[in-house]
Structure formats: C-alpha cells, structure tokens
Design an enzyme around this catalytic site. Structure first.
Site, PDB file in Angstrom:
ATOM      1  N   ALA A 122       0.861  -1.193   0.000  1.00  0.00           N
ATOM      2  CA  ALA A 122       0.000   0.000   0.000  1.00  0.00           C
ATOM      3  C   ALA A 122       0.897   1.242   0.000  1.00  0.00           C
ATOM      4  O   ALA A 122       0.795   2.116   0.862  1.00  0.00           O
ATOM      5  CB  ALA A 122      -0.967  -0.005   1.186  1.00  0.00           C
ATOM      6  N   LEU A 123       1.758   1.280  -0.999  1.00  0.00           N
ATOM      7  CA  LEU A 123       2.854   2.254  -0.999  1.00  0.00           C
ATOM      8  C   LEU A 123       2.347   3.680  -1.183  1.00  0.00           C
ATOM      9  O   LEU A 123       1.429   3.930  -1.954  1.00  0.00           O
ATOM     10  CB  LEU A 123       3.846   1.903  -2.112  1.00  0.00           C
ATOM     11  CG  LEU A 123       4.449   0.501  -1.996  1.00  0.00           C
ATOM     12  CD1 LEU A 123       5.396   0.239  -3.164  1.00  0.00           C
ATOM     13  CD2 LEU A 123       5.178   0.298  -0.676  1.00  0.00           C
ATOM     14  N   MET A 144       2.471  10.671   6.522  1.00  0.00           N
ATOM     15  CA  MET A 144       1.884   9.702   5.594  1.00  0.00           C
ATOM     16  C   MET A 144       1.906   8.307   6.202  1.00  0.00           C
ATOM     17  O   MET A 144       2.877   7.913   6.849  1.00  0.00           O
ATOM     18  CB  MET A 144       2.641   9.722   4.274  1.00  0.00           C
ATOM     19  CG  MET A 144       2.359  10.979   3.513  1.00  0.00           C
ATOM     20  SD  MET A 144       2.908  10.847   1.820  1.00  0.00           S
ATOM     21  CE  MET A 144       2.564  12.526   1.289  1.00  0.00           C
ATOM     22  N   LYS A 174       8.846   7.600  11.061  1.00  0.00           N
ATOM     23  CA  LYS A 174       7.480   7.734  11.592  1.00  0.00           C
ATOM     24  C   LYS A 174       7.262   6.692  12.689  1.00  0.00           C
ATOM     25  O   LYS A 174       6.672   6.979  13.716  1.00  0.00           O
ATOM     26  CB  LYS A 174       6.429   7.566  10.499  1.00  0.00           C
ATOM     27  CG  LYS A 174       5.036   7.832  11.062  1.00  0.00           C
ATOM     28  CD  LYS A 174       3.971   7.745  10.036  1.00  0.00           C
ATOM     29  CE  LYS A 174       3.526   6.339   9.782  1.00  0.00           C
ATOM     30  NZ  LYS A 174       2.757   5.741  10.884  1.00  0.00           N
ATOM     31  N   ASP A 175       7.763   5.485  12.436  1.00  0.00           N
ATOM     32  CA  ASP A 175       7.712   4.440  13.463  1.00  0.00           C
ATOM     33  C   ASP A 175       9.029   4.504  14.226  1.00  0.00           C
ATOM     34  O   ASP A 175       9.906   3.637  14.082  1.00  0.00           O
ATOM     35  CB  ASP A 175       7.507   3.085  12.798  1.00  0.00           C
ATOM     36  CG  ASP A 175       6.160   3.016  12.094  1.00  0.00           C
ATOM     37  OD1 ASP A 175       5.150   2.865  12.792  1.00  0.00           O
ATOM     38  OD2 ASP A 175       6.126   3.157  10.864  1.00  0.00           O
ATOM     39  N   HIS A 211       6.951   5.794   1.550  1.00  0.00           N
ATOM     40  CA  HIS A 211       7.760   4.636   1.128  1.00  0.00           C
ATOM     41  C   HIS A 211       8.695   5.027  -0.015  1.00  0.00           C
ATOM     42  O   HIS A 211       9.848   4.601  -0.057  1.00  0.00           O
ATOM     43  CB  HIS A 211       6.862   3.501   0.620  1.00  0.00           C
ATOM     44  CG  HIS A 211       5.958   2.921   1.649  1.00  0.00           C
ATOM     45  ND1 HIS A 211       4.589   3.089   1.628  1.00  0.00           N
ATOM     46  CD2 HIS A 211       6.212   2.161   2.733  1.00  0.00           C
ATOM     47  CE1 HIS A 211       4.050   2.449   2.641  1.00  0.00           C
ATOM     48  NE2 HIS A 211       5.008   1.886   3.340  1.00  0.00           N
ATOM     49  N   GLN A 255       2.686  -9.416  13.417  1.00  0.00           N
ATOM     50  CA  GLN A 255       2.680  -8.132  14.123  1.00  0.00           C
ATOM     51  C   GLN A 255       1.270  -7.565  14.316  1.00  0.00           C
ATOM     52  O   GLN A 255       1.116  -6.438  14.771  1.00  0.00           O
ATOM     53  CB  GLN A 255       3.607  -7.120  13.448  1.00  0.00           C
ATOM     54  CG  GLN A 255       3.175  -6.630  12.081  1.00  0.00           C
ATOM     55  CD  GLN A 255       4.285  -5.847  11.386  1.00  0.00           C
ATOM     56  OE1 GLN A 255       5.246  -6.402  10.895  1.00  0.00           O
ATOM     57  NE2 GLN A 255       4.152  -4.532  11.338  1.00  0.00           N
ATOM     58  N   GLY A 282      11.401   3.926   8.142  1.00  0.00           N
ATOM     59  CA  GLY A 282      10.932   5.298   8.320  1.00  0.00           C
ATOM     60  C   GLY A 282      10.954   5.720   9.784  1.00  0.00           C
ATOM     61  O   GLY A 282      10.679   4.924  10.684  1.00  0.00           O
TER      62      GLY A 282
HETATM   63  O1  PAF Z   1       6.917  -0.440   9.202  1.00  0.00           O
HETATM   64  C1  PAF Z   1       6.428  -1.391   8.554  1.00  0.00           C
HETATM   65  O2  PAF Z   1       5.832  -1.216   7.491  1.00  0.00           O
HETATM   66  C2  PAF Z   1       6.532  -2.801   9.107  1.00  0.00           C
HETATM   67  O3  PAF Z   1       6.426  -2.815  10.494  1.00  0.00           O
HETATM   68  C3  PAF Z   1       7.796  -3.542   8.651  1.00  0.00           C
HETATM   69  C4  PAF Z   1       9.066  -2.877   9.176  1.00  0.00           C
HETATM   70  C5  PAF Z   1       7.837  -3.608   7.127  1.00  0.00           C
HETATM   71  C6  PAF Z   1       7.775  -4.983   9.196  1.00  0.00           C
HETATM   72  O4  PAF Z   1       6.654  -5.683   8.749  1.00  0.00           O
END
Ligand code: PAF
Length: 279
Positions: A35-36, A187, A152-153, A40, A64, A150
């Site tokens: 879902a770029l 985003m 963001k996380d 990304h 996750q 990123g």
């Molecule tokens: O940040 C994300 O999109 C996900 O947590 C990752 C790092 C791709 C792991 O599934």
C-alpha cells in the site's frame, strides 16, 4: 518503463542478491507492508543514494497484528505497488507468501526489550515480537549492505537497530525522515481509513506534536497539555503524548542529550502516530 516481477521465494531472493554482489553492486533493502505512498517512495529514493541494487519487500506480516487488529482489512494493492515501483530506483521486489515466511511448524521467536519497553508495547504487546521476527528474517534472507526504515515508526526504528546490534546482523540500518501531507499529517497506509471529518481532525495531530516538542514547560505539564489538546481537537483517545530520551525512549534525565516528542492517538478504531525532535 521497466516492469518488476516479484520474487516470491527466499532462494530466488538470495540468488538475486548473489548476482548483484558478483557484479560488485551494493545491495539495499526497503522492508514494507505494501500500500505504498510517498513516504515509502522517499525511502526507496534515500536508499538508492547508498546502494546500487534496491530491493523493496512487500509482506503484510501476520505476526505483528493482534487477533482484534486489521490484518484482514489491511490495504493490499500489489498490482498498483508494482506499477509505482517501476517508476522508482527499485531494482527488485520480494513479495513472499505467508507460507514462505512462516512454514508450518514455525516455532521461533525474537524477543527484544530495551527500547521495545513501553509506548507502543503498552498498547500493542505483541507488536515488536512480530516486527522483530519478520525484520530479522528479511535481513537474514537478503543480507543487504544497508536497510532503511521510516522515522514515523520511531520506536520500531530503535528496536530494529537494537536487534541488529545485539544479534550481530551485518547490515547498516538507516532512518528515513517522515514525509507529511500539506497540513503536516504523517503519511501512513492506514490514513486511507480516515473519513473526511476524521481527516480534518487528523491534521491537528502534527500541530499538537509540534507544540509538545517546542514547549518550554516541564515535560509532565507539556504532556498533560498535549493530551488535553488532542481530546479537544476531537481525538477519541490518547495512548501517549510524551517527551522521551531520543536514544533509549526512557523518561529524560540528566544524561539525556537528545529528546523526542511522541504521540499516539485514536480516531475511533484508527490509530495515528507521529514524532519529532524536541527541545
Ligand atoms: O513499518 C512497517 O511497514 C513494518 O512494520 C515492517 C518494518 C515492514 C515490518 O513488517
């Protein structure tokens, strides 16, 4: 325009990396769940400054997500993602199935503490076990020279850096700056869930975060003000609004040299996060 045929198998990924290395290419990895969006694409662009071959992985990682979370409805747009990536510096896409990543009988976990304690873990106790596991696997599968995540996380980035250091995974980890909409909203693939009314409220998150990051008040006062401002803006709940040590995510103390302001707030079922350097 080039077209990118996804590599589905780990053997195929390893073979691709081996061929790049044999040609003297430096290999970069951009792990994503697809879902770029422009966030990304900025990671793809940033890593291409440091790598010749750029692999983007697309995998909606089931480990996750908790049972009540949005694994089934998480946006999946592989065809569009491949078309978008064909216009970027990406040279390969790795899009394995869940069975390829987690074969039956899979029984191994990656448990991380340190920066994984608190914040996201208080709300999503399963989350970093799942991220840690899948990122460790992706890094070991591709063994890239460099991988990007990123900011963001932000907590996720610190957790991944710690895993890589603690497990001696020979990969350089770099952070990509947050890419924002015009009103400051960071985003995120989950922004697609916002209704028009929620989207207006979501735009306030970044202003409230900035006020928290720039506040001259003691952290507890600034945090309480941010919490109240989020509820007044229309957020339905605040998971956290806090100032932390930017290296450890512990409460700042006399050792702290850099601080980070971090917020997670909810609009109904939708959870938004954002962070920035704080004074
Ligand atoms: O940040 C994300 O999109 C996900 O947590 C990752 C790092 C791709 C792991 O599934």
């Amino acid at each position: 325009m080039k077209s990118l045929t996804p590599i589905r198998q780990i053997d195929g990924l390893r073979d691709y990396v081996r061929r790049q290395r044999a040609d003297g290419q430096r290999v970069g990895l951009v792990p994503t769940m697809g879902a770029l969006h422009d966030g990304h694409l900025s990671l793809v662009e940033a890593i291409s400054q440091q790598a010749d071959a750029v692999i983007v992985s697309i995998f909606v990682n089931p480990t996750q997500f908790a049972a009540h979370e949005d694994l089934d409805t998480y946006p999946r747009h592989e065809t569009e993602d491949l078309q978008i990536l064909a216009t970027t510096c990406a040279t390969a896409v790795f899009a394995p199935s869940a069975g390829e990543m987690y074969p039956s009988g899979f029984a191994t976990s990656v448990a991380v503490e340190g920066p994984a304690k608190g914040l996201e873990t208080d709300m999503r106790p399963h989350f970093f076990a799942g991220v840690g596991l899948v990122v460790t696997k992706l890094l070991l599968q591709a063994l890239p020279d460099v991988a990007i995540f990123g900011e963001k996380d932000y907590q996720q980035l610190l957790v991944i850096r710690r895993i890589v250091r603690d497990l001696d995974i020979p990969v350089e980890i770099i952070g990509g700056p947050i890419i924002r909409e015009a009103d400051g909203l960071a985003m995120s693939s989950r922004n697609a869930y916002l209704s028009a009314d929620q989207r207006v409220i979501a735009g306030r998150l970044n202003q409230i975060l900035r006020a928290l990051a720039e506040a001259a008040d003691p952290p507890d006062i600034a945090e309480a003000k941010a919490h109240d401002a989020l509820l007044e803006a229309g957020f339905s709940a605040v998971d956290y609004a806090c100032i932390r040590d930017a290296e450890t995510l512990a409460a700042p103390d006399v050792q702290t040299t850099r601080r980070r302001a971090l917020i997670a707030a909810r609009l109904g079922d939708i959870r938004l996060i954002d962070n920035m350097d704080a004074r």
